[in-house]
Write a protein that holds these residues in place. Structure first.
Motif, short mmCIF file in Angstrom:
data_model
loop_
_atom_site.label_atom_id
_atom_site.label_comp_id
_atom_site.label_asym_id
_atom_site.label_seq_id
_atom_site.Cartn_x
_atom_site.Cartn_y
_atom_site.Cartn_z
N ASP A 99 1.04 4.08 -2.88
CA ASP A 99 0.75 5.43 -2.58
C ASP A 99 1.95 6.27 -3.00
O ASP A 99 1.55 7.55 -3.25
CB ASP A 99 0.52 5.54 -1.29
N GLN A 118 0.87 -1.26 0.19
CA GLN A 118 0.03 0.06 0.10
C GLN A 118 0.99 1.25 -0.10
O GLN A 118 0.50 2.40 -0.73
CB GLN A 118 -1.00 0.16 1.32
N TRP A 119 1.86 1.11 1.01
CA TRP A 119 3.03 2.31 1.01
C TRP A 119 3.51 2.63 -0.50
O TRP A 119 3.64 3.55 -1.16
CB TRP A 119 3.80 2.15 1.86
N GLU A 168 2.92 6.18 -7.99
CA GLU A 168 1.84 5.96 -8.85
C GLU A 168 1.95 5.60 -9.97
O GLU A 168 0.68 4.87 -10.76
CB GLU A 168 0.93 7.10 -8.77
#
Length: 129
Positions: A39, A35-36, A42
């Protein structure tokens, strides 16, 4: 320990082994890390995944998760893997008596893997690949 003893794919908060509680939450740790990455990166053009031993074992799963994430956003990201000494040992005793405690089912089903068919198959690793 350097990992949660579930090759970074577990989803079992508390498992008791001979009086010792183990948290097989490698899947959660992986999800938070990815997820990091998602985020903060991109639109990457290329991603290299690498791992050794237990860190190499889940790379085909991570590959799938990463490719699908970027594909769903219309991005064609090149993903390569360097896998050093992955642990793909799945002896019958382990599959029948211990594997279920890691609860890989959550992560494996999330990528569309037919976990129920292969969960006791000594060729489990081959089915994943």
């Amino acid at each position: 320990p350097y990992c949660t003893q579930d090759v970074h794919l577990g989803d079992a908060a508390e498992v008791l082994y001979d009086g010792t509680t183990i948290q097989h939450v490698g899947g959660h740790n992986t999800y938070r890390t990815l997820q990091w990455v998602f985020d903060n990166f991109e639109d990457p053009s290329h991603i290299l995944l690498t791992g050794c031993s237990a860190g190499a074992t889940p790379l085909p799963v991570f590959y799938h998760m990463i490719k699908e994430h970027y594909k769903a956003r219309g991005r064609n990201v090149k993903v390569n893997i360097i896998s050093d000494s992955p642990v793909y040992l799945t002896p019958r005793n382990f599959l029948e008596n211990h594997f279920q405690f890691w609860n890989h089912e959550t992560v494996m089903k999330s990528i569309g893997f037919d976990y129920d068919t292969h969960k006791e198959d000594v060729q489990y690793a081959s089915a994943v690949l």
